[in-house]
Design an enzyme around this catalytic site. Sequence first.
Site, PDB file in Angstrom:
ATOM      1  N   ASP A  86      -6.252  -1.956  -2.531  1.00 44.68           N
ATOM      2  CA  ASP A  86      -5.410  -1.017  -3.282  1.00 44.68           C
ATOM      3  C   ASP A  86      -4.915  -1.677  -4.568  1.00 44.68           C
ATOM      4  O   ASP A  86      -4.927  -1.077  -5.643  1.00 44.68           O
ATOM      5  CB  ASP A  86      -4.207  -0.579  -2.437  1.00 44.68           C
ATOM      6  N   ARG A 108       5.707   4.036   6.001  1.00 45.02           N
ATOM      7  CA  ARG A 108       5.361   3.870   7.413  1.00 45.02           C
ATOM      8  C   ARG A 108       5.393   2.392   7.801  1.00 45.02           C
ATOM      9  O   ARG A 108       5.706   1.523   6.986  1.00 45.02           O
ATOM     10  CB  ARG A 108       3.998   4.495   7.699  1.00 45.02           C
ATOM     11  N   ASP A 109       5.038   2.124   9.048  1.00 48.33           N
ATOM     12  CA  ASP A 109       5.086   0.736   9.517  1.00 48.33           C
ATOM     13  C   ASP A 109       3.858  -0.024   9.028  1.00 48.33           C
ATOM     14  O   ASP A 109       3.032  -0.473   9.803  1.00 48.33           O
ATOM     15  CB  ASP A 109       5.160   0.708  11.059  1.00 48.33           C
ATOM     16  N   GLU A 110       3.767  -0.146   7.721  1.00 54.40           N
ATOM     17  CA  GLU A 110       2.631  -0.859   7.141  1.00 54.40           C
ATOM     18  C   GLU A 110       3.157  -1.708   5.989  1.00 54.40           C
ATOM     19  O   GLU A 110       3.421  -2.876   6.170  1.00 54.40           O
ATOM     20  CB  GLU A 110       1.561   0.138   6.707  1.00 54.40           C
ATOM     21  N   GLU A 155      -1.794   9.271  -0.455  1.00 53.60           N
ATOM     22  CA  GLU A 155      -2.882   8.458   0.093  1.00 53.60           C
ATOM     23  C   GLU A 155      -4.181   9.266   0.191  1.00 53.60           C
ATOM     24  O   GLU A 155      -5.260   8.743  -0.022  1.00 53.60           O
ATOM     25  CB  GLU A 155      -2.478   7.974   1.495  1.00 53.60           C
ATOM     26  N   TRP A 175     -12.012  -5.454  -1.425  1.00 58.26           N
ATOM     27  CA  TRP A 175     -10.668  -5.941  -1.092  1.00 58.26           C
ATOM     28  C   TRP A 175     -10.569  -7.406  -1.545  1.00 58.26           C
ATOM     29  O   TRP A 175      -9.768  -7.741  -2.403  1.00 58.26           O
ATOM     30  CB  TRP A 175     -10.406  -5.780   0.412  1.00 58.26           C
ATOM     31  N   ASP A 180       0.842  -1.197   0.000  1.00 52.49           N
ATOM     32  CA  ASP A 180       0.000   0.000   0.000  1.00 52.49           C
ATOM     33  C   ASP A 180       0.875   1.244   0.000  1.00 52.49           C
ATOM     34  O   ASP A 180       0.575   2.235  -0.633  1.00 52.49           O
ATOM     35  CB  ASP A 180      -0.945   0.012   1.216  1.00 52.49           C
ATOM     36  N   HIS A 194       1.135   6.329  -2.197  1.00 47.71           N
ATOM     37  CA  HIS A 194       0.074   5.314  -2.193  1.00 47.71           C
ATOM     38  C   HIS A 194      -0.472   5.275  -3.611  1.00 47.71           C
ATOM     39  O   HIS A 194      -0.959   6.287  -4.098  1.00 47.71           O
ATOM     40  CB  HIS A 194      -1.033   5.813  -1.271  1.00 47.71           C
TER      41      HIS A 194
HETATM   42  C1  BGC Z   1      -3.890   1.182   3.991  1.00 46.56           C
HETATM   43  C2  BGC Z   1      -4.835   1.248   2.830  1.00 46.56           C
HETATM   44  C3  BGC Z   1      -5.729   0.062   2.995  1.00 46.56           C
HETATM   45  C4  BGC Z   1      -6.542   0.400   4.204  1.00 46.56           C
HETATM   46  C5  BGC Z   1      -7.714  -0.454   4.502  1.00 46.56           C
HETATM   47  C6  BGC Z   1      -4.694   1.459   5.204  1.00 46.56           C
HETATM   48  O1  BGC Z   1      -3.958   1.549   6.347  1.00 46.56           O
HETATM   49  O2  BGC Z   1      -2.808   2.007   3.846  1.00 46.56           O
HETATM   50  O3  BGC Z   1      -4.356   1.639   1.664  1.00 46.56           O
HETATM   51  O4  BGC Z   1      -6.441  -0.348   1.909  1.00 46.56           O
HETATM   52  O5  BGC Z   1      -5.732   0.552   5.340  1.00 46.56           O
HETATM   53  O6  BGC Z   1      -8.727   0.390   4.633  1.00 46.56           O
END
Ligand code: BGC
Length: 802
Positions: free
Chosen positions: A418, A409-411, A676, A472, A405, A697
């Site tokens: 996405d 960041r920590d993701e 984003e 999703w 995504d 994003h």
């Molecule tokens: C992500 C999004 C993802 C979403 C879910 C976020 O934290 O960065 O792009 O689809 O969470 O709603």
Amino acid sequence: MTYDGPSLDPGSAYRWSVRVEDETDGVAIASDWFETTYLSRTTRAGHWITVDERETQPQDPPDFRGLSWRAGLLPAPLLLRKSFHLRAAVARARLLVTARGLYRAQINGARVGADELTPGWTDYRVHQRYQTYDITSLVREGRNAIGVELAHGWWSGYVGFDPRQPAVHYGNSPHLWAQLVVEMIDGEHLQCATDETWNVSTGDRVYADLLIGEYVDRRLDPGAWSSPDFDDASWRPARAVGSDLDHLRSSIEPHVRVVRRLRGRYVASAAHKHIYDFGQNLTGRVRLALPALPKGTRILLRHGEMLDEDGSVYVANLRNAEATDVWISAGLSDTFEPTFTTHGFRFVEISGLEDPLAEDAVSAAVMSNDVEWTGSVETSHDGVNRLLSNIEWSLRGNLVAVPTDCPQRDERLGWLGDAGAFMPTAAFLTDARSFWARWLQDVRATQTEEGAYKDIAPHISTFFPDSAAPGWGDAGVIIPWELYRRWGDRRILADSFDSMRRWVDYVYRNNPDLLWQRRRGNDYGDWLERTPTPRELLATAYWAYSTRLVSHTASELGCPEESAIYAELAEKLARSFEESFVSREGRVGSGSQGGYALAVAFDLIPHELMPSVKKQFDESIAAAGGKLTTGIITTSLLLTALTRAGRTATAYQLLEARDFPSWLYLVEQGATTMWERWDGWTATGGFQNPEMNSFNHYALGGIGRWIFETVGGIQQTESSRGYGQLLITPEPGGTLSSSRARFMSRRGQIATSWNLNGSVFSLEVEVPPTSTATIMLPGWGTGRQVASGVHRFESNLEQPSV
Ligand code: BGC
């Protein structure tokens, strides 16, 4: 063409060639070669090895200044080595290698391959990828050594927003598996696989983590540790931790690599902190060319996507990703570039040096899966061109082992929503079939007994409910279908069909009344939308669309009965959608733009209602003052839906709008990637909430598809696969006076180039061999058929012809 001959032998090189003759006696020949994997499952040998925890040496903690306590929890990467002797000269040699963690291999002091972050991230519990490298030129008769550095990576490092390290997703220490296969000129073979005869130690990397960063203390440099002469007497024997090699699979995709390097531009200094700008938000890491500095000099690099109002590097939006690298001098000149981390950044702040470094000593290594870039559009509009570049850079920055995504960041997770929204655009820009095919295995691996996908793949946490959200989970259906439509490769459908079907069956089982009301998981709706689209509407629209794609898939795979069953269900769902969400006046749901985008793009509106739906669609744009109100899902559909509704002029208005919120608003703010959120930063409000504010994003860049298809006019007919029957339908609009688009399809290049001069529209189109095209120019009543080749056409917009 699919190979259909006898099965191939392992470890063998094969050459193929294809000769084509055409009706003019023209001949074209193409040839290439490939090698099959060296090891069948039965000839794999060796063990997973790691350090014996009881043997680890005490280590000083890192110097914490400028770092958090989380960094202090990180154990050091391991160095593993083994010497071996070759009796004779080498005919060919291969290294097969993988890690539970990340590895980088060396042979006799030389790096093996140029891949980064190997073996990549897969659902390691289900399949683990290994890489094969040709090391013939690296080994020699006599003494040799192999050394592999092993870091935690996704296996046992910080992953996503899970605050734990290890995050207990896979394991708590990294493991290595490798097997060397050497064939000597006298025909003799040497096989050497990882086992307890390997030795292990640590080196100058004090820690390395994908999210936290890397800490290198050059004073701890062990020297040439992968050379045969290195004395490893003080090292410990590695510990074998099992030999379950069954789920090892050969890599199939282009790996992450350093795909380009950008030079830093010095921005400013304050209090021994020097800031450099790479001019581009990117994913990767910084390389510093350092002079000899006093021993113990400590340099700290912090990375950020933006500058804060006071001119410092903005890091608040990184959440727990520290994205900080540290280098400590051994008193010698050096080049520093981390190995086992990546950051999402445009700016770097270098502290610990009195004076700034020269600009040519500071560069950024851009990292991405090294896929083939296949498409581009260039128009007469600078803003649109910048937008296209931003879309491209967001794709580049988010192709890092999985489709992420965001990279900062920590993701950095493989969010399905996405990916599903952006993939139709990504499939114009790149040929990443093997990348997606591999990731789809992880998507399928998330599927529950009931048939539900999860929101992210690889799936890592129980944080996510048992079912993906609408839009999703549907990516599990949409992506294989899109790949097939673009490239015409049926295998991808065959691999996915069962799973695609199980997803829509699962939704049906839980919602027999044909409205998706139950089991919507985290139900994100049109995430980050400005005017809400009812969630049940969005869900039912996606369900209907996915069901239709399952029906098409069944038909492509030669299952007409199943195709008919799903076609009937899709039709019923469309009617249920209409009854529940479309009024007699053509209003869809609450009248949000997202509702119209879904209904029109997914073809859920009966013919007779279209005229009134179109009017209401116009109204939804007008009511918002000609501005976008859509979220990350329906933004990717909006302009396509407008064009389908005959509203291309409105689509151009939205494309060219510069006020907040709009694509070009981001461009005007100096964005170099997609953001984003539309209001990631505004002149009046400053930065959005740092808890969720990525500047890289790709989802809102889903407009790219419309630019290729409508501005560039590169489309294919409904029944065409792999662009066999092109539909070249460029539609000029807005202030654009020209466009050049190209897409390297599997049949060859498709290109359009048009100019609008007054009312005269001229087009040059390139149709690749084996394709035919229907050309439709603005002002023409009917299309014209052409075969492959380059063709030129003209039309007058003021004098429509028939
Ligand atoms: C992500 C999004 C993802 C979403 C879910 C976020 O934290 O960065 O792009 O689809 O969470 O709603």
